[in-house]
Design an enzyme around this catalytic site. Sequence first.
Site, short mmCIF file in Angstrom:
data_model
loop_
_atom_site.label_atom_id
_atom_site.label_comp_id
_atom_site.label_asym_id
_atom_site.label_seq_id
_atom_site.Cartn_x
_atom_site.Cartn_y
_atom_site.Cartn_z
N LYS A 96 23.63 -31.39 84.87
CA LYS A 96 23.23 -29.97 85.23
C LYS A 96 22.21 -29.61 84.31
O LYS A 96 21.96 -29.90 83.23
CB LYS A 96 24.63 -29.39 84.79
N ASP A 130 23.27 -31.56 89.88
CA ASP A 130 24.44 -30.71 90.19
C ASP A 130 23.98 -29.33 90.34
O ASP A 130 22.90 -29.02 90.01
CB ASP A 130 25.61 -30.69 89.31
N MET A 131 24.84 -28.67 91.51
CA MET A 131 24.00 -27.12 91.59
C MET A 131 25.24 -26.50 90.85
O MET A 131 26.33 -26.47 91.19
CB MET A 131 24.37 -26.87 92.96
N ARG A 182 23.70 -33.70 98.30
CA ARG A 182 25.30 -33.64 98.61
C ARG A 182 25.54 -32.30 98.71
O ARG A 182 25.14 -31.34 98.37
CB ARG A 182 25.73 -33.82 96.93
N LYS A 185 31.31 -27.55 99.07
CA LYS A 185 31.77 -26.05 99.31
C LYS A 185 31.08 -24.93 98.34
O LYS A 185 30.51 -23.91 98.58
CB LYS A 185 33.14 -25.85 99.56
N GLY A 186 31.27 -25.29 96.84
CA GLY A 186 30.73 -24.71 95.74
C GLY A 186 32.03 -24.01 95.16
O GLY A 186 32.88 -23.77 95.40
N ALA A 187 31.89 -23.92 93.67
CA ALA A 187 32.90 -23.76 92.67
C ALA A 187 32.89 -22.82 91.71
O ALA A 187 33.72 -22.51 90.96
CB ALA A 187 33.13 -25.15 92.05
N ARG A 286 37.53 -24.91 86.71
CA ARG A 286 36.98 -24.71 88.04
C ARG A 286 38.06 -25.70 88.91
O ARG A 286 38.26 -25.21 90.09
CB ARG A 286 35.56 -25.39 88.10
N ARG A 287 38.59 -26.90 88.31
CA ARG A 287 39.16 -27.62 89.08
C ARG A 287 40.57 -27.05 89.47
O ARG A 287 41.34 -26.97 90.18
CB ARG A 287 39.68 -28.99 88.49
#
Length: 305
Positions: A96, A130-131, A182, A185-187, A286-287
Site C-alpha cells: 500500500k 493495492d488501491m 486486479r 469491488k472496493g472496501a 474492513r473484512r
Amino acid sequence: MLRNLMLRIADSPALVGFLSRQGMKTGFARRFVAGESLQEAIPVVEGLNSKGIKCSLDLLGEGVEDEETARTATQSYVNLLHVIQERGVDCNISIKLTQLGLDIGRQVAARNLKKILDAARECGNFVRIDMEGSDYTADTVELFVEHLEIYGPATVGIVIQSYLRRSEEDVRRLASLGCNIRLCKGAYKEPPELAFPKKSQVDDNFVKLMEIMLASPCYSAIATHDEKMINRAQELIERDGVDSSRYEFQMLYGTRSEYQEEIKNQGYRMRVYVPFGTQWAPYFIRRLAERPANVLFVLRNLFKK
Ligand code: FDA
C-alpha cells in the site's frame, strides 16, 4: 448500515486498540490474518501452495505518517522478497502506498516504491499496488503508470475498484497499456459523488470493467468471492477463448476456502491474498464490514472467552 458502522469503527482509536489487544489473544483475528510475523505467514503460504494455490503476501500497515516507519516497511518488503525467493514459495507481494509514505509526500512513496521494485526485479518477482481510499486513487494511478514505464507489467501491477465512478476511464486507459490489473469491488467508505451507492450498481460495473479487461491486452486478476461475478467471468473467458495465460482469480485468506480450491480444481489459476503483521486491525475491520456473519464470528469468540 453495518458496513458504514464498521467503517466508522475503523476511525476510532479506542475500538481499534481494543480489537488489537483481543484479536490475536482470543484467536479471532487469525480467521483473516496469517499471523503477526513472517515466521507464521510462510507456513500458511506453503500450505496453500501445496494445494496448487498461489499467494500474494501483504505486510499489513497503512496511513504511515513518519519517514522512519515508511523506510522500515520498505526494508521489510525488500527482505520479504528475498525470503520468498529463498523459500521457493509461489508468491508475490501486495503493498500500500500510504504504508510507504504517500501521506508524507509523493516523492517519499515513490522513493520507497522504487526500492521495492528494484528488489522485485532482482528476485524475478511481482509487486501489486493495492488501491486505498479515494483520496489516494489519482496519485496511486499516476505513480503506477510512471513505474510501469520503467519496470514493465511483469514487475508491477495495480488494483481498480468497481465501486468508483472514475474506474471505467482508468480501466480503459490502463488496459490499453497491457498492464496487470486486479479488479475488486472496493472496501472503503466513499461518498455517492465518487462511488456507486448501490451494490447492484457496483456489481454491474464490475461486470462491465471485467468485459473491457478481458477483451484488452491486459492481464486480468479477478478478485472477488462472488459466484455471480466468477460465473460471468468464466462465461466470458469461454465465449471469447481468452488464453489462460491472461487471467487469474483471486480471493482473500480465510474467505470461502473451499470455493478457492474448487476453482483451482476446475483448472483455473487461483491466488490467495495472505495478510500478516501486527497492524492488522484496519484490514480486519474492513473484512467485518463486508459481511454480518464475520461480525457474529468475532462476537462469538469474545463471548466464549
Ligand atoms: P461481496 O462482498 O459483494 O459479496 C458478494 C457475494 O459473495 C455474497 O453475497 C455471497 O454470495 C458471496 N460471499 C462473499 N463472502 C462470502 C463468504 N465468506 N462465504 C460465503 N459467501 C460469500 N479492496 C480495495 O478497496 N482495495 C484493494 O486493493 C483490494 N484488494 C483485494 C484483493 C483481493 C485478492 C480480494 C479478493 C479483495 C480485495 N479487496 C480490495 C476487497 C474487495 O474490494 C471487497 O471488499 C471484498 O472482496 C468483498 O467483495 P466481494 O467481491 O467478495 O463480494
